[in-house]
Motif scaffolding. Structure first.
Motif, PDB file in Angstrom:
ATOM      1  N   GLN A 152      -0.077  -7.019   4.666  1.00 13.10           N
ATOM      2  CA  GLN A 152      -0.090  -5.704   4.031  1.00 13.10           C
ATOM      3  C   GLN A 152       1.208  -4.975   4.387  1.00 13.10           C
ATOM      4  OE1 GLN A 152      -3.629  -3.622   5.281  1.00 13.10           O
ATOM      5  NE2 GLN A 152      -4.960  -5.382   4.860  1.00 13.10           N
ATOM      6  N   VAL A 169       0.852  -1.192   0.000  1.00 11.25           N
ATOM      7  CA  VAL A 169       0.000   0.000   0.000  1.00 11.25           C
ATOM      8  C   VAL A 169       0.882   1.234   0.000  1.00 11.25           C
ATOM      9  CG1 VAL A 169      -1.818   1.251   1.199  1.00 11.25           C
ATOM     10  CG2 VAL A 169      -1.797  -1.256   1.252  1.00 11.25           C
ATOM     11  N   ARG A 224      -3.399  -9.228   8.316  1.00 12.87           N
ATOM     12  CA  ARG A 224      -4.824  -9.029   8.034  1.00 12.87           C
ATOM     13  C   ARG A 224      -5.715  -9.749   9.043  1.00 12.87           C
ATOM     14  NH1 ARG A 224      -9.195  -8.134   8.130  1.00 12.87           N
ATOM     15  NH2 ARG A 224     -10.817  -8.086   6.510  1.00 12.87           N
ATOM     16  N   ALA A 273      -7.454  -3.169   0.548  1.00 11.12           N
ATOM     17  CA  ALA A 273      -6.564  -4.223   1.033  1.00 11.12           C
ATOM     18  C   ALA A 273      -7.283  -5.126   2.026  1.00 11.12           C
ATOM     19  CB  ALA A 273      -5.326  -3.614   1.677  1.00 11.12           C
TER      20      ALA A 273
END
Length: 442
Positions: A403, A352, A421, A395
């Protein structure tokens, strides 16, 4: 894969037609698109997950000694007339005619066709045992398709078919698949409970469904709590050792376990109150032993060691990959989206970039993307111009296990953040340490 070049049509609003969580999340995340009632296109994100599910299924089938082939989806009605199932199967069968006015059908299952393949080539017991499988589209004209690909009309099925000289050999084949199924589902991060089940139109006198617990499941499950914690057979288990496989079967079936359709109330009451589990679940696999039902009807016989002809004993073993994917989502999600088990996640990590266009963030993101790609971690790099909040939401929605958050403040210190996550845990590491952590874990 760069998100700017990937086809992943995210929906901002919850689809009104989605009745259950998995259907909603699969539509929202751009995994599938409905083409007509009960018929879906698997879009790139969904196809990635489906391919990984199929790969695990294939590896465990091969490990068990099954041999892959591929049969056609359209079948001649003559084969089903031979077995006596053409008229008995019901309206779920899609019957059609070709231009020569010959009756055909879109196969809902393949017992007849595989029996025809077998009888065409195998004449002696010396060629037994044999188990043939394929992963192929099927069609059953459900009167009310619902829940997305959980209960669709067109679906992908892994169906295997075993052939043995006698019942003893056929039971060993059954236990091979029983063991392979336990391993298959475990590798996907699932605890699948084998339940005694009705044989239905397939036939036979021995059958088990494999069910994963989920609140939205269609089946009621009654079992001993031990079913939630029995050990899974090891990778190096000897599939030729009938005794070892029988031990696996006995270990899993020595405690009471049944679905609502096969619920023996007195047996369940015999289980101590503290050991009972009554829950809901989703069927993800079904195995059958049906003896000589099809071989007798269709003349699938071999010469035995006694010189006489014997109708072979058969079994069939199904797993529905396009049903399994939403079942996994039902069992593994939160309010923000999907939480994929590592083995079937569409990507190994998602990067990200909180501020695309910022030179430092772009450089750090690119270096991480190159390193993870080189290590075959198959990362997704969100290099779009969306706001950071949108990127975080995406995401979480698509459920990639790790991530990597790249922001201006952390990059200025030579660091990035890794978020898990599933747990939500965050860890700040140097860029090099983050790359090492992810590649070693992968």
């Amino acid at each position: 894969m760069r998100l700017s070049r990937f086809f992943m049509p995210i929906l901002k609003e919850n689809p009104k037609e989605a009745e259950i969580v998995s259907h909603r999340l699969m539509l929202r995340s751009g995994m599938v698109r409905q083409q007509s009632a009960g018929i879906y296109t698997w879009l790139p994100l969904g196809k990635r997950v489906l391919d990984k599910v199929n790969a695990i299924i294939r590896e465990e089938q091969n490990r068990s000694g099954a041999v892959e082939l591929l049969m056609p989806t359209l079948q001649s009605a003559e084969l089903w007339q031979e077995s006596g199932r053409y008229d008995a199967y019901g309206k779920e069968m899609l019957r059609i005619k070709d231009r020569q006015d010959r009756p055909m059908l879109y196969g809902p299952t393949n017992e007849e066709m595989i029996t025809d393949v077998f009888r065409s080539f195998i004449k002696s017991y010396r060629n037994l045992p044999l188990n043939l499988y394929h992963i192929q589209l099927k069609f059953r004209d459900e009167i009310r398709p619902r829940f997305g690909t959980m209960r669709s009309r067109e679906f992908l099925m892994k169906d295997a078919y075993s052939f043995d000289l006698d019942r003893e050999g056929a039971v060993h084949a059954y236990n091979r698949m029983f063991t392979a199924y336990l391993r298959t589902f475990s590798r996907m991060g699932l605890r699948a409970i084998p339940m005694r089940a009705d044989t239905g139109p397939i036939g036979g006198d021995l059958s088990h469904e494999f069910i994963i617990l989920a609140d939205t499941g269609e089946s009621e499950v009654f079992c001993h709590k031990d079913f939630l914690d029995f050990p899974i057979p090891a990778e190096d288990i000897d599939f030729n050792d009938a005794g070892a496989l029988r031990e696996v079967f006995d270990k899993w079936t020595s405690r009471y376990a049944a679905t609502s359709e096969m619920h023996d109330e007195s047996a369940f009451e015999a289980v101590a109150d503290t050991d009972r589990v009554a829950a809901r679940g989703i069927e993800v696999g079904h195995i059958f032993y049906f003896g000589t039902k099809y071989s007798e009807a269709m003349g699938a016989k071999v010469q035995g060691p006694d010189g006489k002809e014997h109708a072979v004993h058969m079994g069939s073993y199904g797993i529905g990959p396009t049903r399994l994917v939403p079942a996994i989502i039902e069992a593994s999600h939160d309010e923000n989206g999907i939480i994929w088990p590592d083995a079937i996640a569409p990507f190994g990590a998602v990067i990200v970039n909180m501020k695309s266009g910022d030179a430092a963030c772009d450089e750090a993101s690119e270096s991480i993307y190159r390193a993870l790609s080189k290590a075959d971690l198959d990362p997704l790099y969100d290099d779009t111009d969306d706001r950071a909040g949108t990127k975080f939401a995406t995401a979480d929605l698509i459920g990639v296990p790790k991530q990597v958050v790249v922001g201006p403040r952390s990059v200025a210190n030579g660091e990035v953040e890794i978020k898990d996550r599933k747990t939500g845990a965050r860890e700040t590491l140097t860029i090099e340490a983050a790359i090492n952590r992810l590649t070693q874990a992968g």
